[in-house]
Design a protein around this motif. Structure first.
Motif, PDB file in Angstrom:
ATOM      1  N   ARG A 354      -3.994 -30.249-112.800  1.00 26.74           N
ATOM      2  CA  ARG A 354      -2.993 -31.191-112.896  1.00 26.74           C
ATOM      3  C   ARG A 354      -1.766 -30.655-114.130  1.00 26.74           C
ATOM      4  O   ARG A 354      -0.490 -31.268-113.600  1.00 26.74           O
ATOM      5  CB  ARG A 354      -3.115 -32.349-114.046  1.00 26.74           C
ATOM      6  N   ASP A 355      -2.456 -29.595-114.876  1.00 26.50           N
ATOM      7  CA  ASP A 355      -1.070 -29.394-115.521  1.00 26.50           C
ATOM      8  C   ASP A 355       0.209 -28.071-115.070  1.00 26.50           C
ATOM      9  O   ASP A 355       0.705 -28.691-115.637  1.00 26.50           O
ATOM     10  CB  ASP A 355      -1.624 -28.072-116.570  1.00 26.50           C
ATOM     11  N   ASN A 358       1.936 -31.121-113.934  1.00 27.15           N
ATOM     12  CA  ASN A 358       3.061 -31.347-114.519  1.00 27.15           C
ATOM     13  C   ASN A 358       4.384 -30.165-114.682  1.00 27.15           C
ATOM     14  O   ASN A 358       5.964 -31.407-114.653  1.00 27.15           O
ATOM     15  CB  ASN A 358       2.486 -32.096-115.885  1.00 27.15           C
ATOM     16  N   ASN A 360       5.491 -28.584-112.561  1.00 30.13           N
ATOM     17  CA  ASN A 360       6.125 -29.050-111.294  1.00 30.13           C
ATOM     18  C   ASN A 360       6.345 -27.076-110.295  1.00 30.13           C
ATOM     19  O   ASN A 360       6.998 -27.192-109.574  1.00 30.13           O
ATOM     20  CB  ASN A 360       7.738 -28.924-111.736  1.00 30.13           C
TER      21      ASN A 360
END
Length: 474
Positions: A354-355, A358, A360
């Motif tokens: 997820r990091d 986030n 991109n």
């Protein structure tokens, strides 16, 4: 004139970067996508071929060929008319094929079903091996018995990601129903006129659809990331390689869970606010580490590739009926030692993923990962034992969810289906294609043989299941 040579140029286009990378990978054995269906009623080769022609009319990329010009630029060249011809095998020919596969030196092949054997056979049929001008879609019908048939679609992955394959299955079944007439059941029937109009345009490659600014990365940052990926790759741990010199093929192991096991695993994911991909990746890492019997204090670094369907993130957003390859990859690494707890590691795997999203990285690192993949293809010696392994495991962000055994399936006699892609060129040691069928997890797991053996990978998958089920809510 041969009609196959009469390719229209209008609507044809050069391949994007991702599609070009698949064109580099497929000749070596990675990126042959197979969608196989097992029927208990004769699907009818002529009816299937007509339905596939309708599918090709609605989606020009499926009636294209991959070709090159004198500057070595790859193009999709679209035929003005569908040219696909189904190859049919009667009972005798299919039986001979299955017998020849059984004599191929794999002592365990007799334990897998004829349907399973045909899927493996299709994954290793490579009409694109010499990179000559070749269609992107092939279809075969195998007659197993008087009451069982296998339909196999084989596609170049540059034109068919997992979302495309799922959509093609649903659309094809609907078109066959329409052409079959009558029948008992609903379930829809093919592409409507409005949708045909929507899909008749030749979609662009993913790079041309990334929202403005999302793929930007400073020059020096790109250099640092490339160096980091390269140095990390030299330290990645792998399962033991069994045979690094013999010619390779893709083999498949299937893992299925019952509804209770599935519910427990999904509930544990929900409670922790993570997706199933985190749990699958964590179970794979723990299983691999367990199989090595390392000292308790010894850490190893494993790489995970997570594939993301970017359709909804593009500009303009695409839908599932936009057939092509619109996935991107995120690479994360994790240090593992003996005694790791499943759900702690699953949460860590998912948080890293997820990091990256986030930040991109599914867009900013796209070109970097393609460059590294192409470097590995050109210089296999840069990978451990020239194995061409870029990660230990690959997973998808989300599973395919098929929660309706429709009347259409019953009417057609569709008993089972599987979809996956080959990995025996450049790629992971194990690629997981996960589906939830009627509330039950169903994993198709593809690996390169004999780099890894069937016994070794069966042990890995069995260990993964014990880890997932044993920790799934106890």
């Amino acid at each position: 004139m041969d009609p196959a040579a009469n390719l229209e140029q209008k609507g044809s286009r050069p391949l994007g970067g991702t599609e070009h990378s698949w064109c580099r990978a497929v000749p070596g054995g990675t990126g042959i996508t197979v969608l196989a269906m097992l029927f208990t009623k004769d699907p009818g080769a002529a009816r299937l071929q007509n339905a596939l022609h309708e599918l090709q009319k609605s989606h020009p990329i499926l009636r294209s060929r991959i070709t090159r010009d004198n500057t070595n630029t790859f193009f999709f060249a679209v035929s003005p008319i569908p040219l696909l011809q189904i190859q049919s095998y009667d009972i005798s020919t299919t039986s001979q094929l299955l017998q020849s596969l059984a004599e191929g030196g794999d002592p365990n092949i007799g334990r897998i079903s004829p349907f399973h054997r045909i899927i493996e056979h299709e994954l290793n049929q490579n009409p694109w091996s010499d990179q000559s001008e070749t269609d992107v879609l092939f279809a075969c019908v195998y007659t197993l018995t008087d009451s069982k048939w296998v339909v196999a679609l084989r596609l170049h992955t540059a034109v068919c990601d997992r979302t495309s394959a799922v959509y093609m299955l649903k659309e094809l079944l609907g078109l066959v129903r329409r052409r079959g007439g009558g029948g008992g059941g609903g379930g829809g029937g093919g592409v409507g006129e409005e949708q045909e109009k929507e899909t008749e345009e030749f979609s662009l490659g993913i790079e041309q659809l990334i929202p403005s600014g999302k793929a930007n990365k400073p020059f020096w940052a790109r250099g640092v990331d490339l160096l980091g990926y390269t140095l990390n790759a030299l330290r990645f741990a792998n399962l033991e390689f069994k045979d690094v010199t013999s010619p390779r093929s893709s083999q498949v192991i299937r893992l299925q869970m019952n509804q209770d096991e599935t519910d427990r695993i999904l509930m544990e994911c929900k409670v922790r606010g993570i997706k199933l991909c985190g749990a699958i990746a964590a179970a794979g890492l723990i299983a691999a580490n367990c199989m090595k019997h390392l000292p308790d204090h010894q850490w190893e670094k494993y790489a995970i590739i997570t594939l993301i369907d970017c359709r909804k993130l593009l500009d303009p957003p695409l839908q599932s009926h936009n057939i092509g390859f619109y996935h991107s990859a995120i690479v994360n690494t994790h240090d593992i030692k003996e005694g790791q707890e499943l759900w702690e590691l699953a949460s860590r795997c998912y948080a890293s993923f997820r990091d990256s999203i986030n930040a991109n990285k599914h867009f900013t690192d796209m070109a970097d990962l393609h460059l590294l993949m192409n470097k590995a293809i050109d210089n296999p010696g840069l990978t451990p034992h020239s194995s061409l392994r870029t990660s230990f495991i690959s997973v998808f962000e989300d599973p395919v969810i098929d929660d309706q055994h429709t009347q259409l399936h019953q009417w057609m006699g569709l008993e089972d289906y599987m979809g996956c892609s080959s990995v025996h060129g450049v790629g992971p040691s194990i690629a997981i294609f996960d589906t939830i069928h009627n509330g039950r997890l169903d994993f198709t797991c593809v690996y390169p043989s004999p780099l890894h053996s069937r016994e070794q990978m069966q042990e890995l998958i069995d260990t993964m299941k014990r880890i997932l089920v044993g920790n799934g809510g106890d």
